[in-house]
Design a protein around this motif. Structure first.
Motif, PDB file in Angstrom:
ATOM      1  N   ILE A   1      51.140  42.610  33.520  1.00 39.77           N
ATOM      2  CA  ILE A   1      52.021  43.632  33.108  1.00 39.77           C
ATOM      3  C   ILE A   1      52.830  44.419  34.312  1.00 39.77           C
ATOM      4  O   ILE A   1      54.045  44.615  33.935  1.00 39.77           O
ATOM      5  CB  ILE A   1      51.088  44.940  32.523  1.00 39.77           C
ATOM      6  CG1 ILE A   1      50.300  44.353  31.163  1.00 39.77           C
ATOM      7  CG2 ILE A   1      51.726  46.056  32.383  1.00 39.77           C
ATOM      8  CD1 ILE A   1      49.344  45.194  30.846  1.00 39.77           C
TER       9      ILE A   1
ATOM     10  N   ASP B   1      41.098  39.987  32.092  1.00 32.78           N
ATOM     11  CA  ASP B   1      41.389  41.530  32.063  1.00 32.78           C
ATOM     12  C   ASP B   1      42.498  41.789  33.592  1.00 32.78           C
ATOM     13  O   ASP B   1      43.531  42.206  33.488  1.00 32.78           O
ATOM     14  CB  ASP B   1      40.323  42.354  32.313  1.00 32.78           C
ATOM     15  CG  ASP B   1      39.564  42.591  30.710  1.00 32.78           C
ATOM     16  OD1 ASP B   1      40.052  41.807  29.945  1.00 32.78           O
ATOM     17  OD2 ASP B   1      38.619  43.068  30.775  1.00 32.78           O
ATOM     18  N   GLN B   2      42.004  41.273  34.405  1.00 28.13           N
ATOM     19  CA  GLN B   2      42.726  41.476  35.744  1.00 28.13           C
ATOM     20  C   GLN B   2      44.193  40.894  35.785  1.00 28.13           C
ATOM     21  O   GLN B   2      45.078  41.238  36.086  1.00 28.13           O
ATOM     22  CB  GLN B   2      41.957  40.937  37.012  1.00 28.13           C
ATOM     23  CG  GLN B   2      40.768  41.744  37.355  1.00 28.13           C
ATOM     24  CD  GLN B   2      39.479  41.356  36.700  1.00 28.13           C
ATOM     25  OE1 GLN B   2      39.517  40.743  35.432  1.00 28.13           O
ATOM     26  NE2 GLN B   2      38.436  41.603  37.408  1.00 28.13           N
TER      27      GLN B   2
ATOM     28  N   TRP C   1      43.418  39.202  24.825  1.00 27.29           N
ATOM     29  CA  TRP C   1      44.755  39.959  25.429  1.00 27.29           C
ATOM     30  C   TRP C   1      46.034  39.307  24.625  1.00 27.29           C
ATOM     31  O   TRP C   1      47.061  39.827  24.759  1.00 27.29           O
ATOM     32  CB  TRP C   1      44.959  39.960  26.777  1.00 27.29           C
ATOM     33  CG  TRP C   1      44.196  40.592  27.758  1.00 27.29           C
ATOM     34  CD1 TRP C   1      43.160  40.269  28.021  1.00 27.29           C
ATOM     35  CD2 TRP C   1      44.388  42.076  27.739  1.00 27.29           C
ATOM     36  NE1 TRP C   1      42.462  41.396  28.930  1.00 27.29           N
ATOM     37  CE2 TRP C   1      43.212  42.501  28.534  1.00 27.29           C
ATOM     38  CE3 TRP C   1      45.430  42.799  27.213  1.00 27.29           C
ATOM     39  CZ2 TRP C   1      42.989  43.758  28.763  1.00 27.29           C
ATOM     40  CZ3 TRP C   1      45.189  44.237  27.980  1.00 27.29           C
ATOM     41  CH2 TRP C   1      44.058  44.575  28.459  1.00 27.29           C
TER      42      TRP C   1
ATOM     43  N   GLN D   1      46.399  42.660  33.668  1.00 31.98           N
ATOM     44  CA  GLN D   1      46.812  43.813  34.239  1.00 31.98           C
ATOM     45  C   GLN D   1      48.009  43.353  35.372  1.00 31.98           C
ATOM     46  O   GLN D   1      48.993  44.142  35.354  1.00 31.98           O
ATOM     47  CB  GLN D   1      45.632  44.168  35.084  1.00 31.98           C
ATOM     48  CG  GLN D   1      45.831  45.852  35.657  1.00 31.98           C
ATOM     49  CD  GLN D   1      46.158  46.490  34.522  1.00 31.98           C
ATOM     50  OE1 GLN D   1      45.654  46.757  33.600  1.00 31.98           O
ATOM     51  NE2 GLN D   1      47.333  47.613  34.925  1.00 31.98           N
TER      52      GLN D   1
ATOM     53  N   ARG E   1      42.419  44.967  22.451  1.00 28.39           N
ATOM     54  CA  ARG E   1      41.394  44.992  23.562  1.00 28.39           C
ATOM     55  C   ARG E   1      40.597  46.490  23.654  1.00 28.39           C
ATOM     56  O   ARG E   1      39.389  46.512  23.751  1.00 28.39           O
ATOM     57  CB  ARG E   1      42.001  44.676  24.933  1.00 28.39           C
ATOM     58  CG  ARG E   1      41.259  44.527  26.177  1.00 28.39           C
ATOM     59  CD  ARG E   1      40.398  43.297  26.129  1.00 28.39           C
ATOM     60  NE  ARG E   1      39.258  43.181  27.381  1.00 28.39           N
ATOM     61  CZ  ARG E   1      38.063  44.119  27.376  1.00 28.39           C
ATOM     62  NH1 ARG E   1      38.011  44.738  26.358  1.00 28.39           N
ATOM     63  NH2 ARG E   1      37.518  43.790  28.443  1.00 28.39           N
ATOM     64  N   ALA E   2      41.205  47.435  23.306  1.00 25.66           N
ATOM     65  CA  ALA E   2      40.780  48.823  23.498  1.00 25.66           C
ATOM     66  C   ALA E   2      39.858  49.033  22.249  1.00 25.66           C
ATOM     67  O   ALA E   2      38.690  49.542  22.271  1.00 25.66           O
ATOM     68  CB  ALA E   2      41.864  49.799  23.386  1.00 25.66           C
TER      69      ALA E   2
END
Lengths: 330, 432
Positions: free
Chosen positions: B79, B72-73, B97, B76, B395-396
């Motif tokens: 992006i 996740d990091q 992702w 992030q 992911r959401a």
């Protein structure tokens, strides 16, 4: 750390020294122009802070305010202006309000015991008969500098439902297993414990510093009047610490409204529990950034948090002023 | 006059500061004629030993890996890096992702084109893993690392106590479908009578039933999207997967211990659960965290056939400074020969299907798991999956469904209540 101690004689002495040995002052200047030049140089010397603040503080804040009016897909860099829609959604977002309640609840469970414990520890540290004082002070600061991940691992073992140490002890006393993750209140207490553990030592050192600034004659006259240790604490130490306590409450509240690492590591993800029972404001903000990639909405949450902080600070300010004016009346 | 002087000094100071900062940033990039490949990674996607081997083979190349902490990091950071147009040469993207980045392929180098010509090696890899690195217009944005796979690791000693068969083929035949799997779970819990929270010697059939959801979804043909730009998270396959998982949760076959928590590691040692739905890389966790259970575990086929959790793609962002060198490294690192080495040394199962029929995989057995033919089982499972379309908000959606399943597990809601709230939550989350 009281406002009094901030202007300690040390500080005053400092200015006097710099005046007498001013390196920029040359003999053929009159004192007026020397003052001017000193002023200019001092501006120059404090400017790095402002440059840094503008780059890393002000611009991001301004940009996130701007962003809050957009729906933004970060990867195709399309920004659609949506006006106040993000704020309208925020107002109607039950998870935002739930996170607000959770944040205050966790703040309550962490701040009150934190203050009490820190005061207690500080007065123990102040005891003249205490040995290895420096060692204790160092130990008290260790939680504050321990990595959050390590803390999470340890507390994960403590607060496990099936094999956690705390439930093991509770079982010994015949109390059933507590599901620390799923029960709302239990999860708040668990997270608050992590926060308290981290900050209590730091706070007690601040209390200790301002306790040491209390003039000794007050205690001497109190003991002449026959006050015992408890009474001295109640009638001398506490009133003298009022400014410090107010200061710590304000700082603690602002910090408490931004609690993130503890609930994130406690749950192991950003959702704050199956029903959002320990989702906090910043955790929810971050979930919108990282999981939903909803940057505009996250910016709106950020502004929401700012508004809440401002309201709390205003209340704090009003309270402090009332206390101060009561002091003046005496 | 004095004012101008001040401005001049101020400007000078600023310029000096800027030069200093600029110098600090630029300095490491120019290391004496060497090419530096910057890689953003997490966990053990880039094995340090392999990196060292490559550097030895290519003395002019220096590889710098930056561990971003987790998938996740990393996503992030990537992006943000795209916004700033300052990207690494190679970035790992975990499969949870891939849906997002596949939707915006223009941020990556299209590896179909010369000089990369990635489509030439396409057939070396498992089709659905390759598809996870394919953009919505057919662009190739990344090559697959390992296959997570998904099979059932089970405790032979506990199965014996419950009167269940212990031979891995027979065990696999106990549960051709997920329904049967749940039935076996019920039988186990009934026989052992110890799937109770307060019991000291608690033992349940499965660790956490929530893992069923992802397994079921990946066995299907459609996930949360119908196609590019067409989100469809309420379709029948998703609903069935959710209901089936709900059924397992209500039946209480799981110990309600979430993976990777303190209770999970402790439970693995104490036998709190008799089975785990385990990707290949998770077998390594069992070895590491429950070394004393050696010889008590075995591996059987998963119900419904095949599954996957985890795996990554290695991509080259368009703003990468050293694209060609990056390609040389990643095509070497992910070539079948190197994947085999990584499998042997670190247990990451290869995505290079050309390896699957070799004796190295077919004959691979692990003494920790009673000499189970791990290679054979995971290879046949990996070949059963089909490519699935994944979209940007994958992911959401997954996270919100996962939360809903947690509410069923905690008995806060029944399956249909949890579903309805999840659907509403997803709708609001996607509308932002």
């Amino acid at each position: 750390m009281t406002p009094d101690s901030a202007q300690s004689p040390k500080g005053r002495r400092g200015t006097r020294v710099s005046k007498s040995t001013n390196p920029w002052k040359s003999s053929n200047h009159n004192s007026n122009s020397a003052k001017k030049s000193e002023n200019r140089w001092s501006q120059l010397f404090i400017s790095p802070f402002f440059v840094m603040f503008i780059i890393f503080g002000f611009l991001p804040i301004a940009y996130s305010v701007y962003l809050a009016f957009f729906r933004w897909e970060p990867l195709d860099s399309s920004q659609n202006f949506v006006g106040l829609e993000n704020f309208r959604n925020l107002w109607n977002d039950p998870i935002f309000w739930q996170s607000t309640r959770n944040t205050f609840s966790i703040w309550f469970f962490s701040t009150i015991p934190q203050m009490a414990l820190a005061l207690g520890l500080a007065s123990i540290l102040r005891n003249p008969r205490l040995r290895f004082r420096l060692l204790w002070q160092t130990i008290f600061l260790v939680p504050n500098i321990t990595s959050v991940v390590a803390v999470a691992v340890v507390f994960g073992q403590l607060f496990g439902r099936d094999y956690g140490l705390i439930n093991y002890v509770l079982q010994f006393f015949g109390v059933g297993n507590i599901d620390w993750q799923e029960q709302t209140l239990a999860s708040h207490v668990a997270i608050a414990t992590m926060i308290t553990w981290r900050w209590v030592g730091y706070n007690s050192l601040i209390f200790l510093a301002s306790m040491n600034a209390i003039p000794n004659d007050l205690y001497e006259s109190a003991s002449l009047d026959g006050a015992n240790r408890m009474q001295q604490f109640r009638y001398v130490t506490l009133p003298q610490l009022r400014n410090t306590i107010t200061f710590m409450l304000i700082v603690g509240t602002i910090g408490g409204l931004q609690v993130f690492a503890e609930p994130a590591t406690f749950g192991g993800n950003l959702s704050g529990g199956s029903a959002g029972q320990f989702s906090t404001l910043t955790l929810y903000l971050f979930r919108n950034v990282q999981e939903y990639t909803a940057y505009g909405y996250a910016a709106a949450i950020g502004i929401g948090i700012t508004v809440i902080v401002l309201i709390i600070s205003a209340i704090n300010f009003a309270l402090t002023r009332r206390i101060a004016s009561e002091d003046a009346k005496k | 006059m004095a004012n101008r002087n001040f401005v001049a000094k101020f400007t000078f100071l600023l310029a000096a500061l800027a030069l200093l900062v600029g110098g600090l940033v630029a300095a490491p990039a120019k290391a004496a004629g060497k090419v530096t490949i910057n890689i953003w990674t997490f966990g053990n996607v880039i094995e340090p030993k392999m990196k060292a081997r490559y550097e030895k083979m290519h003395p002019n190349v220096k590889i710098v890996t930056v561990n971003k902490g987790g998938p996740d990091q990393l996503a992030q950071a990537l992006i943000v890096a795209f916004q700033a147009r300052r990207t690494p040469d190679i970035a790992a993207i975990e499969t949870s992702w891939s849906g997002l980045f596949r939707d915006y392929p223009s941020n990556f180098v299209d590896l179909r084109k010369a000089p990369y010509n990635a489509n030439k090696i396409k057939n070396n890899y498992v089709a659905w893993r390759w598809a996870q690195g394919t953009g919505k217009g057919g662009e190739v944005i990344g090559l697959p690392t390992d296959v997570g796979g998904l099979e059932v690791a089970y405790r032979v000693d506990l199965f014996k106590q419950a009167g269940l068969p212990t031979d891995r083929v027979k065990v696999g035949k106990l549960w051709p479908t997920w329904d049967k799997f749940i039935e076996v779970g019920k039988t186990y819990n009934k026989k052992m009578k110890r799937c109770v929270d307060k019991k000291k010697n608690k033992t349940c059939f499965l660790d956490s039933s929530g893992t069923l959801f992802q397994a079921l979804l990946n066995q299907g043909t459609q996930k949360f999207y119908k196609g590019p730009g067409k989100v469809d998270y309420q379709n029948r396959q998703v609903r069935n997967a959710f209901n089936q998982t709900g059924k397992a949760l209500v039946a209480g076959i799981g110990s309600r211990i979430a993976p990777y928590t303190g209770d999970w590691y402790a439970g693995m040692n104490k036998g709190s659960f008799a089975t785990l739905l385990a990707p290949a890389w998770q077998l390594d966790y069992i070895k590491q965290y429950a070394p004393k259970t050696k010889g008590k575990w075995d591996v059987a086929e998963v119900p419904g056939g095949g599954g996957n959790i985890g795996g990554s793609q290695l991509t080259i962002p368009k703003a990468a400074p050293n694209k060609l060198e990056a390609w040389k490294f990643l095509s070497w690192y992910l070539a079948p020969a190197q994947q085999l080495t990584v499998f042997k040394e670190y247990g990451l199962f290869p995505s290079a299907k050309t390896l699957y029929n070799t004796p190295a995989i077919q004959g691979y057995k692990d003494p920790f798991f009673r000499n189970a033919p791990i290679g054979k089982i995971y290879a046949s499972g990996a070949l059963k999956l089909k490519p699935l379309y994944e979209g940007p908000k994958e992911r959401a959606i997954m996270s919100i469904y996962g939360q809903a399943l947690g509410r069923i597990e905690a008995k806060k809601q029944n399956t249909s209540q949890a579903w309805n709230q999840a659907v509403a939550d997803i709708k609001t989350a996607l509308n932002r």
